[in-house]
Design a protein around this motif. Sequence first.
Motif, PDB file in Angstrom:
ATOM      1  N   ARG A 197       0.837  -1.204   0.000  1.00  0.00           N
ATOM      2  CA  ARG A 197       0.000   0.000   0.000  1.00  0.00           C
ATOM      3  C   ARG A 197       0.875   1.260   0.000  1.00  0.00           C
ATOM      4  O   ARG A 197       0.588   2.228  -0.695  1.00  0.00           O
ATOM      5  N   GLU A 198       1.966   1.238   0.739  1.00  0.00           N
ATOM      6  CA  GLU A 198       2.884   2.380   0.772  1.00  0.00           C
ATOM      7  C   GLU A 198       3.439   2.668  -0.623  1.00  0.00           C
ATOM      8  O   GLU A 198       3.661   3.820  -0.983  1.00  0.00           O
ATOM      9  N   SER A 199       3.658   1.624  -1.413  1.00  0.00           N
ATOM     10  CA  SER A 199       4.217   1.801  -2.767  1.00  0.00           C
ATOM     11  C   SER A 199       3.235   2.501  -3.706  1.00  0.00           C
ATOM     12  O   SER A 199       3.634   3.049  -4.733  1.00  0.00           O
ATOM     13  N   LEU A 200       1.957   2.505  -3.346  1.00  0.00           N
ATOM     14  CA  LEU A 200       0.933   3.130  -4.183  1.00  0.00           C
ATOM     15  C   LEU A 200       0.795   4.628  -3.909  1.00  0.00           C
ATOM     16  O   LEU A 200       0.193   5.347  -4.691  1.00  0.00           O
ATOM     17  N   GLY A 201       1.331   5.084  -2.803  1.00  0.00           N
ATOM     18  CA  GLY A 201       1.245   6.497  -2.446  1.00  0.00           C
ATOM     19  C   GLY A 201       1.495   6.667  -0.967  1.00  0.00           C
ATOM     20  O   GLY A 201       1.170   5.784  -0.169  1.00  0.00           O
ATOM     21  N   SER A 202       2.057   7.775  -0.624  1.00  0.00           N
ATOM     22  CA  SER A 202       2.444   8.027   0.761  1.00  0.00           C
ATOM     23  C   SER A 202       1.245   8.035   1.703  1.00  0.00           C
ATOM     24  O   SER A 202       0.171   8.534   1.369  1.00  0.00           O
ATOM     25  N   THR A 203       1.470   7.504   2.880  1.00  0.00           N
ATOM     26  CA  THR A 203       0.445   7.547   3.916  1.00  0.00           C
ATOM     27  C   THR A 203       0.773   8.611   4.961  1.00  0.00           C
ATOM     28  O   THR A 203       0.119   8.691   5.989  1.00  0.00           O
ATOM     29  N   GLY A 204       1.784   9.421   4.673  1.00  0.00           N
ATOM     30  CA  GLY A 204       2.097  10.558   5.534  1.00  0.00           C
ATOM     31  C   GLY A 204       1.154  11.684   5.145  1.00  0.00           C
ATOM     32  O   GLY A 204       1.299  12.307   4.102  1.00  0.00           O
ATOM     33  N   ILE A 205       0.139  11.907   5.983  1.00  0.00           N
ATOM     34  CA  ILE A 205      -0.923  12.847   5.611  1.00  0.00           C
ATOM     35  C   ILE A 205      -0.596  14.292   5.970  1.00  0.00           C
ATOM     36  O   ILE A 205      -1.367  15.195   5.678  1.00  0.00           O
ATOM     37  N   GLY A 206       0.555  14.507   6.580  1.00  0.00           N
ATOM     38  CA  GLY A 206       0.942  15.861   6.976  1.00  0.00           C
ATOM     39  C   GLY A 206       0.648  16.104   8.434  1.00  0.00           C
ATOM     40  O   GLY A 206       0.065  15.269   9.128  1.00  0.00           O
ATOM     41  N   ASN A 207       1.094  17.266   8.914  1.00  0.00           N
ATOM     42  CA  ASN A 207       0.855  17.648  10.306  1.00  0.00           C
ATOM     43  C   ASN A 207       1.456  16.631  11.278  1.00  0.00           C
ATOM     44  O   ASN A 207       0.882  16.373  12.330  1.00  0.00           O
ATOM     45  N   TYR A 208       2.580  16.006  10.871  1.00  0.00           N
ATOM     46  CA  TYR A 208       3.331  15.047  11.687  1.00  0.00           C
ATOM     47  C   TYR A 208       2.621  13.703  11.879  1.00  0.00           C
ATOM     48  O   TYR A 208       2.949  12.952  12.783  1.00  0.00           O
ATOM     49  N   ILE A 209       1.647  13.390  11.013  1.00  0.00           N
ATOM     50  CA  ILE A 209       0.843  12.173  11.147  1.00  0.00           C
ATOM     51  C   ILE A 209       1.048  11.256   9.944  1.00  0.00           C
ATOM     52  O   ILE A 209       1.049  11.716   8.803  1.00  0.00           O
ATOM     53  N   ALA A 210       1.168   9.954  10.216  1.00  0.00           N
ATOM     54  CA  ALA A 210       1.180   8.939   9.156  1.00  0.00           C
ATOM     55  C   ALA A 210       0.125   7.893   9.490  1.00  0.00           C
ATOM     56  O   ALA A 210      -0.074   7.548  10.665  1.00  0.00           O
ATOM     57  N   ILE A 211      -0.546   7.402   8.441  1.00  0.00           N
ATOM     58  CA  ILE A 211      -1.587   6.392   8.633  1.00  0.00           C
ATOM     59  C   ILE A 211      -1.346   5.188   7.716  1.00  0.00           C
ATOM     60  O   ILE A 211      -2.147   4.904   6.829  1.00  0.00           O
ATOM     61  N   PRO A 212      -0.240   4.464   7.935  1.00  0.00           N
ATOM     62  CA  PRO A 212      -0.006   3.285   7.098  1.00  0.00           C
ATOM     63  C   PRO A 212      -1.131   2.273   7.283  1.00  0.00           C
ATOM     64  O   PRO A 212      -1.619   2.077   8.398  1.00  0.00           O
ATOM     65  N   HIS A 213      -1.534   1.680   6.180  1.00  0.00           N
ATOM     66  CA  HIS A 213      -2.635   0.722   6.219  1.00  0.00           C
ATOM     67  C   HIS A 213      -2.599  -0.144   4.969  1.00  0.00           C
ATOM     68  O   HIS A 213      -1.841   0.121   4.047  1.00  0.00           O
ATOM     69  N   GLY A 214      -3.418  -1.119   4.940  1.00  0.00           N
ATOM     70  CA  GLY A 214      -3.530  -2.013   3.806  1.00  0.00           C
ATOM     71  C   GLY A 214      -4.291  -3.234   4.261  1.00  0.00           C
ATOM     72  O   GLY A 214      -4.177  -3.649   5.409  1.00  0.00           O
ATOM     73  N   ARG A 215      -5.079  -3.782   3.387  1.00  0.00           N
ATOM     74  CA  ARG A 215      -5.841  -4.981   3.753  1.00  0.00           C
ATOM     75  C   ARG A 215      -4.929  -6.199   3.672  1.00  0.00           C
ATOM     76  O   ARG A 215      -4.111  -6.305   2.771  1.00  0.00           O
ATOM     77  N   SER A 216      -5.101  -7.113   4.632  1.00  0.00           N
ATOM     78  CA  SER A 216      -4.196  -8.256   4.717  1.00  0.00           C
ATOM     79  C   SER A 216      -4.933  -9.511   5.194  1.00  0.00           C
ATOM     80  O   SER A 216      -5.767  -9.442   6.099  1.00  0.00           O
ATOM     81  N   ASP A 217      -4.592 -10.637   4.575  1.00  0.00           N
ATOM     82  CA  ASP A 217      -5.151 -11.922   5.006  1.00  0.00           C
ATOM     83  C   ASP A 217      -4.640 -12.336   6.378  1.00  0.00           C
ATOM     84  O   ASP A 217      -5.223 -13.204   7.019  1.00  0.00           O
TER      85      ASP A 217
END
Length: 149
Positions: A51-71
């Motif tokens: 999911r990170e490879s598809l676009g950054s999950t760093g949304i700004g304001n010192y926050i990151a929301i890494p995510h992705g669906r997983s089995d």
Amino acid sequence: MDLSKILDDRLICIDMLSKNKDEAIDELSGKLKIAGYIDDIESFKKDIYHRESLGSTGIGNYIAIPHGRSDSVKEIGVAIGKLKQEIEWETLDDKGVKIVFLFAVGNDNENAEKHLMLLAEVASKLGKEEAVEKLLEAKSVEDIKKVFI
């Protein structure tokens, strides 16, 4: 989706020592595994990095929301880490990250729906400057939970 029912004290770390993105994802993934939310750390991290490879999950304001669906996810959850120091992360505002929300969501349609609802709820809170300030100033797990309850 009621965030207060998702927040688990075992998944909130107030003084993370991670020095980079990989360490932060490792540390929070470990918390998810120990608490029984995921069954395979490596498989879970592979899905997060995809999911990170598809676009950054760093949304700004010192926050990151890494995510992705997983089995490897057994139960939907979110691990939250407040870092002792700012770390480098690809973000929308080119600042680093001080708080990481690592979402654990399964791969089926029901979980996909919950995933979107959970992201929307967290994003609506994080869109408020006051909430971000409270997170950055948080000194305890309770301080972090109060932002979302």
